[in-house]
Structures are given as C-alpha cells and as structure tokens.
Write a protein that holds these residues in place. Structure first.
Motif, PDB file in Angstrom:
ATOM      1  N   CYS A   1      10.257  -8.337   6.394  1.00 54.25           N
ATOM      2  CA  CYS A   1       9.005  -8.009   7.080  1.00 54.25           C
ATOM      3  C   CYS A   1       7.752  -8.240   6.241  1.00 54.25           C
ATOM      4  CB  CYS A   1       9.054  -6.569   7.562  1.00 54.25           C
ATOM      5  SG  CYS A   1      10.425  -6.256   8.704  1.00 54.25           S
ATOM      6  N   GLY A   2       7.881  -8.234   4.909  1.00 56.11           N
ATOM      7  CA  GLY A   2       6.823  -8.730   4.055  1.00 56.11           C
ATOM      8  C   GLY A   2       5.696  -7.836   3.598  1.00 56.11           C
ATOM      9  N   PRO A   3       5.744  -6.483   3.741  1.00 55.52           N
ATOM     10  CA  PRO A   3       4.625  -5.666   3.235  1.00 55.52           C
ATOM     11  C   PRO A   3       4.726  -5.445   1.726  1.00 55.52           C
ATOM     12  CG  PRO A   3       6.253  -4.246   4.257  1.00 55.52           C
ATOM     13  CD  PRO A   3       6.742  -5.661   4.445  1.00 55.52           C
ATOM     14  N   THR A   4       4.645  -6.535   0.976  1.00 61.74           N
ATOM     15  CA  THR A   4       4.935  -6.503  -0.457  1.00 61.74           C
ATOM     16  C   THR A   4       3.675  -6.533  -1.305  1.00 61.74           C
ATOM     17  OG1 THR A   4       5.263  -8.894  -0.304  1.00 61.74           O
ATOM     18  CG2 THR A   4       7.216  -7.532  -0.270  1.00 61.74           C
ATOM     19  N   MET A   5       3.837  -6.204  -2.567  1.00 56.56           N
ATOM     20  CA  MET A   5       2.734  -6.158  -3.524  1.00 56.56           C
ATOM     21  C   MET A   5       2.481  -7.539  -4.115  1.00 56.56           C
ATOM     22  SD  MET A   5       2.384  -3.774  -6.951  1.00 56.56           S
ATOM     23  CE  MET A   5       2.295  -2.249  -6.010  1.00 56.56           C
ATOM     24  N   SER A   6       1.206  -7.844  -4.342  1.00 53.71           N
ATOM     25  CA  SER A   6       0.867  -9.127  -4.961  1.00 53.71           C
ATOM     26  C   SER A   6       1.047  -9.051  -6.475  1.00 53.71           C
ATOM     27  CB  SER A   6      -0.586  -9.501  -4.655  1.00 53.71           C
ATOM     28  OG  SER A   6      -1.476  -8.722  -5.441  1.00 53.71           O
TER      29      SER A   6
ATOM     30  N   SER B   1       0.858  -1.185   0.000  1.00 56.58           N
ATOM     31  CA  SER B   1       0.000   0.000   0.000  1.00 56.58           C
ATOM     32  C   SER B   1       0.894   1.235   0.000  1.00 56.58           C
ATOM     33  CB  SER B   1      -0.901   0.024   1.247  1.00 56.58           C
ATOM     34  OG  SER B   1      -0.117   0.208   2.418  1.00 56.58           O
ATOM     35  N   GLY B   2       0.285   2.398  -0.161  1.00 59.77           N
ATOM     36  CA  GLY B   2       1.051   3.625  -0.079  1.00 59.77           C
ATOM     37  C   GLY B   2       1.621   3.839   1.314  1.00 59.77           C
ATOM     38  N   MET B   3       0.845   3.513   2.351  1.00 56.34           N
ATOM     39  CA  MET B   3       1.354   3.640   3.709  1.00 56.34           C
ATOM     40  C   MET B   3       2.474   2.643   3.978  1.00 56.34           C
ATOM     41  SD  MET B   3      -0.083   6.251   4.865  1.00 56.34           S
ATOM     42  CE  MET B   3       0.910   6.099   6.338  1.00 56.34           C
ATOM     43  N   ALA B   4       2.392   1.470   3.381  1.00 55.32           N
ATOM     44  CA  ALA B   4       3.485   0.504   3.517  1.00 55.32           C
ATOM     45  C   ALA B   4       4.759   1.038   2.874  1.00 55.32           C
ATOM     46  CB  ALA B   4       3.096  -0.834   2.888  1.00 55.32           C
ATOM     47  N   ALA B   5       4.613   1.840   1.822  1.00 54.96           N
ATOM     48  CA  ALA B   5       5.783   2.442   1.174  1.00 54.96           C
ATOM     49  C   ALA B   5       6.459   3.436   2.113  1.00 54.96           C
ATOM     50  CB  ALA B   5       5.370   3.129  -0.123  1.00 54.96           C
ATOM     51  N   ILE B   6       5.671   4.264   2.798  1.00 55.08           N
ATOM     52  CA  ILE B   6       6.234   5.230   3.741  1.00 55.08           C
ATOM     53  C   ILE B   6       6.853   4.503   4.933  1.00 55.08           C
ATOM     54  CG2 ILE B   6       5.726   7.188   5.252  1.00 55.08           C
ATOM     55  CD1 ILE B   6       3.418   7.905   3.344  1.00 55.08           C
ATOM     56  N   LEU B   7       6.124   3.534   5.491  1.00 47.90           N
ATOM     57  CA  LEU B   7       6.639   2.759   6.624  1.00 47.90           C
ATOM     58  C   LEU B   7       7.949   2.069   6.271  1.00 47.90           C
ATOM     59  CD1 LEU B   7       6.360   1.377   9.434  1.00 47.90           C
ATOM     60  CD2 LEU B   7       5.073  -0.430   8.255  1.00 47.90           C
ATOM     61  N   SER B   8       7.983   1.401   5.122  1.00 46.11           N
ATOM     62  CA  SER B   8       9.173   0.648   4.724  1.00 46.11           C
ATOM     63  C   SER B   8      10.368   1.574   4.525  1.00 46.11           C
ATOM     64  CB  SER B   8       8.890  -0.135   3.442  1.00 46.11           C
ATOM     65  OG  SER B   8       7.835  -1.056   3.637  1.00 46.11           O
ATOM     66  N   THR B   9      10.133   2.745   3.950  1.00 49.69           N
ATOM     67  CA  THR B   9      11.209   3.715   3.760  1.00 49.69           C
ATOM     68  C   THR B   9      11.796   4.139   5.091  1.00 49.69           C
ATOM     69  OG1 THR B   9      10.217   4.527   1.706  1.00 49.69           O
ATOM     70  CG2 THR B   9      11.765   5.994   2.827  1.00 49.69           C
ATOM     71  N   CYS B  10      10.925   4.457   6.048  1.00 47.85           N
ATOM     72  CA  CYS B  10      11.404   4.901   7.359  1.00 47.85           C
ATOM     73  C   CYS B  10      12.096   3.783   8.124  1.00 47.85           C
ATOM     74  CB  CYS B  10      10.240   5.458   8.173  1.00 47.85           C
ATOM     75  SG  CYS B  10       9.540   6.989   7.517  1.00 47.85           S
ATOM     76  N   MET B  11      11.531   2.591   8.108  1.00 49.86           N
ATOM     77  CA  MET B  11      12.120   1.480   8.844  1.00 49.86           C
ATOM     78  C   MET B  11      13.463   1.061   8.256  1.00 49.86           C
ATOM     79  SD  MET B  11      10.134   0.904  11.410  1.00 49.86           S
ATOM     80  CE  MET B  11      10.550  -0.733  12.009  1.00 49.86           C
ATOM     81  N   ALA B  12      13.603   1.178   6.952  1.00 52.41           N
ATOM     82  CA  ALA B  12      14.837   0.751   6.301  1.00 52.41           C
ATOM     83  C   ALA B  12      15.955   1.774   6.416  1.00 52.41           C
ATOM     84  CB  ALA B  12      14.568   0.446   4.830  1.00 52.41           C
ATOM     85  N   LEU B  13      15.610   3.056   6.414  1.00 48.98           N
ATOM     86  CA  LEU B  13      16.628   4.099   6.285  1.00 48.98           C
ATOM     87  C   LEU B  13      16.847   4.927   7.550  1.00 48.98           C
ATOM     88  CD1 LEU B  13      15.664   5.391   2.722  1.00 48.98           C
ATOM     89  CD2 LEU B  13      17.376   3.664   3.336  1.00 48.98           C
ATOM     90  N   LEU B  14      16.003   4.735   8.566  1.00 50.14           N
ATOM     91  CA  LEU B  14      16.130   5.499   9.803  1.00 50.14           C
ATOM     92  C   LEU B  14      16.352   4.575  10.992  1.00 50.14           C
ATOM     93  CD1 LEU B  14      13.176   7.994   9.202  1.00 50.14           C
ATOM     94  CD2 LEU B  14      15.620   8.445   8.847  1.00 50.14           C
ATOM     95  N   ALA B  15      16.817   5.167  12.098  1.00 52.20           N
ATOM     96  CA  ALA B  15      17.070   4.401  13.315  1.00 52.20           C
ATOM     97  C   ALA B  15      16.624   5.213  14.519  1.00 52.20           C
ATOM     98  CB  ALA B  15      18.553   4.047  13.422  1.00 52.20           C
ATOM     99  N   ALA B  16      16.526   4.552  15.666  1.00 51.54           N
ATOM    100  CA  ALA B  16      16.161   5.231  16.909  1.00 51.54           C
ATOM    101  C   ALA B  16      17.116   6.391  17.153  1.00 51.54           C
ATOM    102  CB  ALA B  16      16.209   4.248  18.073  1.00 51.54           C
ATOM    103  N   GLY B  17      16.524   7.530  17.493  1.00 51.31           N
ATOM    104  CA  GLY B  17      17.330   8.722  17.723  1.00 51.31           C
ATOM    105  C   GLY B  17      17.409   9.641  16.526  1.00 51.31           C
ATOM    106  N   ASP B  18      17.023   9.150  15.352  1.00 52.59           N
ATOM    107  CA  ASP B  18      17.006   9.996  14.156  1.00 52.59           C
ATOM    108  C   ASP B  18      15.812  10.948  14.200  1.00 52.59           C
ATOM    109  OD1 ASP B  18      19.263   8.804  13.181  1.00 52.59           O
ATOM    110  OD2 ASP B  18      18.229   7.519  11.737  1.00 52.59           O
ATOM    111  N   HIS B  19      15.915  12.017  13.448  1.00 54.48           N
ATOM    112  CA  HIS B  19      14.891  13.053  13.431  1.00 54.48           C
ATOM    113  C   HIS B  19      14.385  13.265  12.011  1.00 54.48           C
ATOM    114  CE1 HIS B  19      13.809  17.527  13.356  1.00 54.48           C
ATOM    115  NE2 HIS B  19      12.941  17.014  14.207  1.00 54.48           N
ATOM    116  N   VAL B  20      13.067  13.402  11.861  1.00 50.32           N
ATOM    117  CA  VAL B  20      12.416  13.652  10.577  1.00 50.32           C
ATOM    118  C   VAL B  20      11.708  14.997  10.635  1.00 50.32           C
ATOM    119  CG1 VAL B  20      10.591  12.890   8.992  1.00 50.32           C
ATOM    120  CG2 VAL B  20      12.082  11.204  10.074  1.00 50.32           C
TER     121      VAL B  20
END
Length: 401
Positions: free
Chosen positions: A247-252, A94-113
């Motif tokens: 984590c698996g939030p992939t497109m069918s 989904s579009g929200m999965a795209a945002i979530l995946s981007t943040c989880m992959a490229l950011l870490a605890a303590g980072d700021h957006v």
C-alpha cells in the motif's frame, strides 16, 4: 562484513540508551563515511535475473524497491527498535500512517478494538470515520479505569490501544495492568509512546506488544519532517511491512536521515524538556487566573505515582485551563509572543494550541466532553528556551485575560 564491523555490532548489543541513540543500526559503505549516508534511490540493480527473482520472492535478503527496502530507512528502524528494546521496527510516512498500517495489517472485518478516549483527535477519527467502514468495531474507555477496559472487552476483541501520557490532559495508563488484561483475553496491547519516547518510557518493559511513534514529534525534535514508526516482535512487524510493501505509506530516505540525527540528542532533549515543563507547570499552578494544570510531574496530578514508576521523566507536554471559556483561552494564546501557535509538538520551540478548535476540533461536543477537552483548555509543548523567558510569555497571556 569486516571483522572490525562485526566487533562493533557485538559491542552495541549490551550498550545503553545514549550509545544506542547514536550508534545502533549504523551502516558504512565502502567509502568509510563517519555520518550515516542517505540513499535517495527508487530502485536497486541486481547482479542477475536469478538474484532479482530471489530478492522479490524473499529467498535472498537485500534491497528490492525503496517503497519498503532502503538502507537509510532501515538504519532508522533498527535504531528506534533498539532504543525501545524491541525485536524489530518499521518506518512509515507519518504517525497516523503507523496506526493505520498496524490496524490494516493485524485486524480484519468483525474484529473489535478497545481504545482510550484521551487520544489524539485524528486517532479517534481514524477509528470511527474510516476503519469502521471496513467492519472494524471500536469501543472507547476511560484510560485510567481498568474496570472500564475489562468490561469493554468482547469475544472478538483483538487489540487494546492507548496513549500514555494522554493527549492533551496527561492522564497516565497502568501499562502493566493493561498488559495483563490483554494477555488474559489474547489481545495485542499497543501503546502510543509519542509524549515520552524511549528516553523516558519503554512500554515493552511493561508488557506492551507494539509501540507506535509519530517521529514528527520528539524523535526529530526540531519540527523538520513528518514520519512515524512501529516497533515490536518480528511476527507482527513483518505483517505491517507486508502492508507497507503493497500500500506504500512508507518513510522517505531523507526523512529517515533527519530522524537519525534527531535520535542522537534524544535523551538530552527529553531531560531538558521535562525540566522546563515541570518548572512552568509549577509556576502556572500558582497563578490566580489558571483554573487547573494537567502535568503528570505535579504533586497535584493523580497519575504522578504511576508516572514515576513507569517513566524516568514526565515529558514536555502540559495543559491548563484558564478561568473563563473559549474567548479567554484565545486571548491568552494570542497575547503570547515567544510561543509558536501551531498544533505540532515535540519541538525545541515551545508550541501553544487550543485543542478544542484544532487538534480535537473534528470531534463532537460529546466526544470532547468525554475526553475532558473544555473550551478553556490550552496545551503547551514546552521547548528548550530559557524558562524565565517562557514565564514572561505566559504572563503576557495572563495579562490579556
């Protein structure tokens, strides 16, 4: 790969957007099919144990498991990357999965957006309610105030995020200026391009590092499937692929095939959406019961000069305030007969919604006020019906006030 296929792919390297929307990433099996095939399989068979080991380790390219390698999905990823002028793409559930995946992959605890206030309500909730649980810091700023962006950046800022035009009041970000700011502070600059699509705007051309889409919207265009994607440089996309693999939030495969069909008519649809939306926005602006219309194609919109510079069209989404409050907005919506009362957008069917109680309903009163989402605001995603019929439907709403 046959010589003919090599020549075909070489020809596409310099093709224009309409051709890429139909041909980029296309695969053909030994059957020689003309339309893109669907690969509805969960896994793949290997020729040997050694090949299986090489595929899993990444030493050999090829399909492993459809959670993260599927030919139909890969076709969609390559096509949308080509349309956006990106090196690579990755498709999500989904579009929200795209945002979530981007943040989880490229950011870490303590980072700021740093994120613009005028974004989809669920995007705000993702940052504030869930990602903050994992130690991510988020600051929200005025989309069009560059000083606000600059003052919000901290030593630990890693990512700037915005939608442009924004949802739902169609503010326009200065992509080039934000790109310069991001590079100055060594941040990634991520743009949600859902409202325009690459048919109207290519944020990478203005310095964006990553572009995100809810494919559910205009990339499909007919409200059939849910999906999302991220495109950008190989380095970041590979990190996001790694997150999806685990984590698996992939497109069918089926959804990817539907989106491929949608992309074939993207430019034609976006031009038609833009023409209808501009005509309807101009008409609404002349109505006494309408307090204000938000559409970047209007001369009255402060973002029009910037939108004209960055976009080749103004898109299909507009918002307007009726005189009164929530009761008047609801009466207007309930009186329409052609428009679909649904929170989705990007459909050939015109959709109408009350943002304050739906798409942004989970925000606090203060958050909605900061994002200029008032109780009398109505959002229209203008479809491809006859414009005169849409005006008649809007008049039904006005007559109910």
């Amino acid at each position: 790969m046959s010589l003919k296929e090599e020549q075909r792919r070489a020809a596409l390297e310099h093709a224009r957007i309409d051709t890429l929307a139909i041909r980029a990433g296309q695969i053909r099996t030994a059957e020689g099919e003309h339309a893109e095939p669907i690969f509805p399989t969960s896994s793949y068979v290997f020729d040997s144990a050694a090949q299986a080991a090489a595929r899993f380790k990444g030493d050999e390219k090829g399909n492993v498991y459809s959670r993260y390698t599927n030919p139909t999905v890969r076709n969609f990823e390559q096509r949308i990357a080509a349309l956006e002028g990106a090196e690579a793409g990755v498709a999500t559930a989904s579009g929200m999965a795209a945002i979530l995946s981007t943040c989880m992959a490229l950011l870490a605890a303590g980072d700021h957006v740093v994120c613009s206030r005028n974004v989809f309500g669920t995007t705000t909730n993702l940052f504030l309610k869930y990602l903050c649980k994992f130690g991510l810091e988020v600051s929200f700023v005025d989309l069009v105030d560059l000083d606000d962006w600059a003052s919000a950046i901290k030593p630990n800022t890693k990512l700037l995020f915005c939608e442009t035009p924004s949802n739902p009041i169609c503010e326009v970000a200065d992509l080039s200026a934000l790109s310069v700011l991001a590079k100055k502070h060594q941040c990634l600059f991520v743009v949600d391009n859902c409202f325009c699509t690459p048919a109207l705007q290519k944020p990478i051309d203005f310095g964006a590092d990553l572009v995100i889409h809810s494919a559910t919207k205009y990339l499909d265009g007919q409200g059939r499937c849910v999906g999302g994607c991220v495109v950008g440089r190989h380095e970041q996309i590979e990190e996001i692929v790694g997150f999806l693999r685990t984590c698996g939030p992939t497109m069918s495969p089926f959804n990817a095939w539907v989106f491929l069909k949608g992309l074939e008519t993207l430019r034609l649809r976006m031009d038609a959406h833009s023409a209808n939306a501009l005509a309807l926005a101009q008409w609404l602006e002349q109505q006494d019961a309408v307090e204000k219309v938000f559409y970047s194609g209007l001369d009255s919109h402060p973002g029009k000069p910037l939108a004209t510079k960055q976009q080749r069209g103004y898109g299909g989404v507009l918002s307007f305030r009726v005189k009164g409050g929530r009761d008047e907005a609801w009466r207007f919506i309930d009186a329409t007969r052609i428009c679909s009362l649904t929170a989705n957008l990007g459909d050939v069917k015109t959709t109408i919604v009350h943002p304050a109680t739906t798409t942004h309903g989970r925000l606090t009163d203060e958050q909605r006020a900061a994002a200029s989402i008032s109780d009398n605001l109505i959002r229209l995603a203008v479809g491809l019906e006859d414009i005169e019929d849409l005006k008649i439907d809007m008049q039904r709403g006005l007559d109910a006030l």
